[in-house]
Design a protein around this motif. Structure first.
Motif, short mmCIF file in Angstrom:
data_model
loop_
_atom_site.label_atom_id
_atom_site.label_comp_id
_atom_site.label_asym_id
_atom_site.label_seq_id
_atom_site.Cartn_x
_atom_site.Cartn_y
_atom_site.Cartn_z
N VAL A 43 -3.87 -15.96 -26.88
CA VAL A 43 -2.41 -16.07 -26.84
C VAL A 43 -1.91 -15.37 -25.58
O VAL A 43 -2.29 -14.23 -25.30
CB VAL A 43 -1.78 -15.44 -28.10
N ASP A 44 -1.09 -16.07 -24.82
CA ASP A 44 -0.50 -15.52 -23.59
C ASP A 44 0.99 -15.33 -23.83
O ASP A 44 1.66 -16.24 -24.30
CB ASP A 44 -0.75 -16.49 -22.43
N ALA A 45 1.52 -14.18 -23.50
CA ALA A 45 2.93 -13.88 -23.73
C ALA A 45 3.85 -14.58 -22.74
O ALA A 45 5.05 -14.67 -22.96
CB ALA A 45 3.17 -12.38 -23.67
N ASN A 46 3.31 -15.11 -21.66
CA ASN A 46 4.10 -15.81 -20.66
C ASN A 46 4.35 -17.25 -21.07
O ASN A 46 3.68 -17.78 -21.95
CB ASN A 46 3.38 -15.79 -19.31
N LYS A 47 5.29 -17.88 -20.40
CA LYS A 47 5.55 -19.29 -20.62
C LYS A 47 4.69 -20.11 -19.67
O LYS A 47 4.19 -19.61 -18.67
CB LYS A 47 7.03 -19.61 -20.39
N CYS A 48 4.53 -21.38 -19.97
CA CYS A 48 3.72 -22.25 -19.12
C CYS A 48 4.44 -22.50 -17.79
O CYS A 48 5.62 -22.19 -17.62
CB CYS A 48 3.43 -23.57 -19.83
N ARG A 49 3.70 -23.09 -16.86
CA ARG A 49 4.22 -23.34 -15.52
C ARG A 49 5.46 -24.23 -15.54
O ARG A 49 6.44 -23.96 -14.85
CB ARG A 49 3.10 -24.00 -14.70
N GLU A 102 8.36 -34.49 -18.19
CA GLU A 102 6.94 -34.19 -17.94
C GLU A 102 6.36 -33.31 -19.05
O GLU A 102 5.24 -33.54 -19.51
CB GLU A 102 6.81 -33.48 -16.59
N ARG A 103 7.14 -32.32 -19.49
CA ARG A 103 6.68 -31.44 -20.56
C ARG A 103 6.50 -32.23 -21.87
O ARG A 103 5.50 -32.07 -22.57
CB ARG A 103 7.68 -30.31 -20.76
N GLU A 104 7.44 -33.10 -22.20
CA GLU A 104 7.33 -33.91 -23.42
C GLU A 104 6.17 -34.89 -23.34
O GLU A 104 5.46 -35.09 -24.32
CB GLU A 104 8.64 -34.65 -23.69
#
Length: 112
Positions: A43-49, A102-104
């Motif tokens: 789990v990464d606390a950051n958001k994706c690019r 793009e995300r969807e």
């Protein structure tokens, strides 16, 4: 069905990371079968690019809107600057829509 590690971001998106181990279906040395299964999830606390880019575009857009509102409030005669600001807001809106699409698309193509 080869196993890979996965990174899950705070926004819910994920990314494949390194190769974990090979399945029994692939007999060639160094090859994978092409089907990815999750070995472990970090789990990464950051958001994706993509989400970070969308947030950046929203911040730039709100700064432009505030600047345009201030110019209107002050009764500025900077018509060319106001037109340029409106155009920039429109362009940012288009970029935001494209990134959201793009995300969807990325989320909808997980099973394919």
């Amino acid at each position: 069905m080869c196993f890979y590690n996965q990174k899950r971001f705070a926004c819910g998106d994920f990314a494949w990371t390194n190769f974990a181990h090979r399945c029994n279906y692939e007999y060639r040395t160094g090859e994978t079968c092409g089907i990815r299964l999750v070995n472990s999830t970090d789990v990464d606390a950051n958001k994706c690019r993509i989400c970070e880019k969308i947030e950046t575009k929203y911040r730039r857009r709100s700064a432009e809107v505030e600047r345009l509102d201030r110019w209107k409030r002050e009764g500025s005669t900077l018509v060319a600057s106001m037109d340029r600001s409106r155009k920039m807001i429109w362009e940012l809106d288009q970029e935001i829509v494209q990134l959201q699409r793009e995300r969807e698309d990325r989320r909808n193509n997980i099973g394919r």
